[in-house]
Scaffold this motif. Structure first.
Motif, mmCIF file in Angstrom:
data_model
loop_
_atom_site.group_PDB
_atom_site.id
_atom_site.type_symbol
_atom_site.label_atom_id
_atom_site.label_comp_id
_atom_site.label_asym_id
_atom_site.label_seq_id
_atom_site.Cartn_x
_atom_site.Cartn_y
_atom_site.Cartn_z
ATOM 1 N N SER A 52 0.829 -1.207 0.000
ATOM 2 C CA SER A 52 0.000 0.000 0.000
ATOM 3 C C SER A 52 0.869 1.265 0.000
ATOM 4 C CB SER A 52 -0.922 -0.020 1.220
ATOM 5 O OG SER A 52 -1.683 1.148 1.270
ATOM 6 N N GLY A 53 1.928 1.254 0.813
ATOM 7 C CA GLY A 53 2.778 2.441 0.920
ATOM 8 C C GLY A 53 3.624 2.704 -0.315
ATOM 9 N N GLU A 54 3.666 1.721 -1.203
ATOM 10 C CA GLU A 54 4.452 1.901 -2.431
ATOM 11 C C GLU A 54 3.611 2.435 -3.592
ATOM 12 O OE1 GLU A 54 7.639 -1.807 -1.923
ATOM 13 O OE2 GLU A 54 5.658 -2.151 -2.807
ATOM 14 N N VAL A 55 2.299 2.473 -3.404
ATOM 15 C CA VAL A 55 1.412 2.951 -4.475
ATOM 16 C C VAL A 55 1.626 4.454 -4.667
ATOM 17 C CG1 VAL A 55 -1.006 3.288 -5.141
ATOM 18 C CG2 VAL A 55 -0.286 1.144 -4.060
ATOM 19 N N ARG A 56 1.786 4.875 -5.919
ATOM 20 C CA ARG A 56 1.982 6.296 -6.220
ATOM 21 C C ARG A 56 0.810 6.831 -7.029
ATOM 22 N NH1 ARG A 56 4.673 5.611 -2.871
ATOM 23 N NH2 ARG A 56 6.919 5.809 -2.566
ATOM 24 N N LEU A 57 0.381 8.029 -6.665
ATOM 25 C CA LEU A 57 -0.740 8.658 -7.361
ATOM 26 C C LEU A 57 -0.487 8.740 -8.865
ATOM 27 C CD1 LEU A 57 -3.445 10.189 -7.292
ATOM 28 C CD2 LEU A 57 -2.152 12.284 -6.779
ATOM 29 N N GLU A 58 0.732 9.129 -9.240
ATOM 30 C CA GLU A 58 1.032 9.276 -10.662
ATOM 31 C C GLU A 58 0.850 7.940 -11.396
ATOM 32 O OE1 GLU A 58 2.823 10.259 -8.135
ATOM 33 O OE2 GLU A 58 3.722 12.235 -8.476
ATOM 34 N N GLY A 59 1.296 6.855 -10.764
ATOM 35 C CA GLY A 59 1.150 5.539 -11.388
ATOM 36 C C GLY A 59 -0.304 5.127 -11.507
ATOM 37 N N LEU A 60 -1.072 5.443 -10.473
ATOM 38 C CA LEU A 60 -2.508 5.142 -10.483
ATOM 39 C C LEU A 60 -3.198 5.911 -11.617
ATOM 40 C CD1 LEU A 60 -4.643 5.180 -7.231
ATOM 41 C CD2 LEU A 60 -5.449 6.327 -9.267
ATOM 42 N N LEU A 61 -2.846 7.192 -11.768
ATOM 43 C CA LEU A 61 -3.483 8.000 -12.815
ATOM 44 C C LEU A 61 -3.058 7.525 -14.200
ATOM 45 C CD1 LEU A 61 -3.253 11.564 -11.207
ATOM 46 C CD2 LEU A 61 -5.139 9.910 -11.130
ATOM 47 N N HIS A 62 -1.779 7.137 -14.320
ATOM 48 C CA HIS A 62 -1.339 6.585 -15.606
ATOM 49 C C HIS A 62 -2.132 5.313 -15.928
ATOM 50 C CE1 HIS A 62 1.049 5.078 -18.887
ATOM 51 N NE2 HIS A 62 1.204 3.948 -18.228
ATOM 52 N N ALA A 63 -2.304 4.467 -14.926
ATOM 53 C CA ALA A 63 -3.032 3.215 -15.158
ATOM 54 C C ALA A 63 -4.450 3.493 -15.648
ATOM 55 C CB ALA A 63 -3.058 2.375 -13.879
ATOM 56 N N LEU A 64 -5.065 4.530 -15.123
ATOM 57 C CA LEU A 64 -6.454 4.830 -15.467
ATOM 58 C C LEU A 64 -6.589 5.754 -16.676
ATOM 59 C CD1 LEU A 64 -7.996 5.229 -11.909
ATOM 60 C CD2 LEU A 64 -7.931 3.221 -13.378
ATOM 61 N N SER A 65 -5.473 6.131 -17.282
ATOM 62 C CA SER A 65 -5.522 7.051 -18.424
ATOM 63 C C SER A 65 -5.747 6.320 -19.746
ATOM 64 C CB SER A 65 -4.230 7.866 -18.503
ATOM 65 O OG SER A 65 -3.136 7.047 -18.868
ATOM 66 N N ASP A 66 -5.959 5.013 -19.677
ATOM 67 C CA ASP A 66 -6.241 4.236 -20.886
ATOM 68 C C ASP A 66 -7.708 3.808 -20.882
ATOM 69 O OD1 ASP A 66 -4.965 2.280 -23.129
ATOM 70 O OD2 ASP A 66 -6.546 1.265 -21.984
ATOM 71 N N PRO A 67 -8.400 3.995 -22.000
ATOM 72 C CA PRO A 67 -9.840 3.682 -22.028
ATOM 73 C C PRO A 67 -10.163 2.233 -21.657
ATOM 74 C CG PRO A 67 -9.205 4.914 -23.994
ATOM 75 C CD PRO A 67 -7.932 4.580 -23.278
ATOM 76 N N MET A 68 -9.345 1.287 -22.109
ATOM 77 C CA MET A 68 -9.633 -0.124 -21.769
ATOM 78 C C MET A 68 -9.440 -0.372 -20.279
ATOM 79 S SD MET A 68 -10.765 -1.831 -24.239
ATOM 80 C CE MET A 68 -11.390 -0.510 -25.264
ATOM 81 N N ARG A 69 -8.396 0.220 -19.721
ATOM 82 C CA ARG A 69 -8.153 -0.008 -18.291
ATOM 83 C C ARG A 69 -9.211 0.677 -17.446
ATOM 84 N NH1 ARG A 69 -2.463 0.410 -19.965
ATOM 85 N NH2 ARG A 69 -2.296 2.540 -19.194
ATOM 86 N N LEU A 70 -9.652 1.843 -17.886
ATOM 87 C CA LEU A 70 -10.736 2.532 -17.171
ATOM 88 C C LEU A 70 -12.006 1.675 -17.215
ATOM 89 C CD1 LEU A 70 -11.124 5.225 -15.694
ATOM 90 C CD2 LEU A 70 -11.758 6.261 -17.880
ATOM 91 N N ARG A 71 -12.252 1.049 -18.344
ATOM 92 C CA ARG A 71 -13.430 0.189 -18.487
ATOM 93 C C ARG A 71 -13.334 -1.034 -17.570
ATOM 94 N NH1 ARG A 71 -15.243 -1.922 -24.478
ATOM 95 N NH2 ARG A 71 -16.140 -3.911 -23.841
ATOM 96 N N ILE A 72 -12.143 -1.622 -17.493
ATOM 97 C CA ILE A 72 -11.948 -2.768 -16.602
ATOM 98 C C ILE A 72 -12.255 -2.366 -15.157
ATOM 99 C CG2 ILE A 72 -10.180 -4.262 -15.571
ATOM 100 C CD1 ILE A 72 -8.807 -4.244 -18.390
ATOM 101 N N VAL A 73 -11.747 -1.218 -14.752
ATOM 102 C CA VAL A 73 -11.943 -0.759 -13.367
ATOM 103 C C VAL A 73 -13.421 -0.481 -13.090
ATOM 104 C CG1 VAL A 73 -11.450 1.169 -11.785
ATOM 105 C CG2 VAL A 73 -9.596 0.085 -13.062
ATOM 106 N N ARG A 74 -14.114 0.087 -14.076
ATOM 107 C CA ARG A 74 -15.550 0.325 -13.897
ATOM 108 C C ARG A 74 -16.290 -0.989 -13.724
ATOM 109 N NH1 ARG A 74 -18.543 3.617 -18.093
ATOM 110 N NH2 ARG A 74 -20.041 3.748 -16.388
ATOM 111 N N GLU A 75 -15.921 -1.997 -14.514
ATOM 112 C CA GLU A 75 -16.618 -3.289 -14.398
ATOM 113 C C GLU A 75 -16.320 -3.951 -13.060
ATOM 114 O OE1 GLU A 75 -16.866 -5.989 -17.692
ATOM 115 O OE2 GLU A 75 -16.529 -4.406 -19.168
ATOM 116 N N LEU A 76 -15.062 -3.848 -12.617
ATOM 117 C CA LEU A 76 -14.711 -4.436 -11.318
ATOM 118 C C LEU A 76 -15.449 -3.721 -10.187
ATOM 119 C CD1 LEU A 76 -10.862 -5.009 -11.685
ATOM 120 C CD2 LEU A 76 -12.640 -6.778 -11.510
ATOM 121 N N ALA A 77 -15.590 -2.407 -10.314
ATOM 122 C CA ALA A 77 -16.278 -1.637 -9.270
ATOM 123 C C ALA A 77 -17.753 -2.011 -9.198
ATOM 124 C CB ALA A 77 -16.125 -0.136 -9.528
#
Lengths: 116, 116
Positions: free
Chosen positions: B16-41
């Motif tokens: 948890s302490g190694e998670v970086r905001l910039e990395g999280l935002l990069h991960a979610l900056s792709d439409p397919m990855r954003l879609r995956i996260v929406r489905e998981l949510a």
């Protein structure tokens, strides 16, 4: 005859409806750009590019501001010879209510945690 | 003698302490990855990679899940032969309160606006 042509120094900005969440997140996924946005959010008005003391070259700084402008995060206008920058808070708050504040809060928490 | 070695099939996750905001935002900056996260949510529990019907190749899908895992957005565990995926909601909510919900709300608003 009297209407002035759009100046060649006007910089292109996406209309509010053209702003995409993915592009906004990509723009904020860089530490320097996140820092710029935090400084703009904390400023009382516009800031010129030269108000930022970033540990990168001038051309890299220019690139970062351009990415922020083209993704819809900031508005850049020339005032005299200075390029002035401001957050597009109203547009972003209307498109994605609560998102900018949540991002700024997350960035502040991370900076406090990491001593940034 | 009885304690099992960590299986070679355990996948690496940032603490948890190694998670970086910039990395999280990069991960979610792709439409397919954003879609995956929406489905998981929106899912009631974990989903396997094969539960997603994405318009990309299997290897690209695997890549997207890996980016989400390595940035701390999702947890991936093998259960039998299936790789199961779940949002790291508790970790993210503790690190960045309100951010995940604001991002999911923004993604939903954009999808509604664009008919996505």
């Amino acid at each position: 005859m009297s209407s002035p042509a759009v100046g060649s120094r006007d910089l292109p900005h996406p209309a509010s409806g053209e702003v995409r969440l993915e592009g906004l997140l990509h723009a904020l996924s860089d530490p320097m750009r996140l820092r710029i946005v935090r400084e703009l959010a904390g400023a009382s008005g516009e800031l010129s590019c030269s108000d930022f003391d970033l540990p990168v070259t001038k051309s890299t700084t220019t690139h970062h501001f351009r990415v922020l402008r083209e993704s819809g995060v900031i508005r850049q206008v020339y005032r005299g010879t200075a390029k002035m920058n401001g957050l597009r808070r109203d547009d972003l708050d209307e498109l994605f209510p609560g998102l900018l504040d949540a991002l700024l809060d997350a960035a502040a928490r991370q900076a406090a945690r990491l001593g940034g």
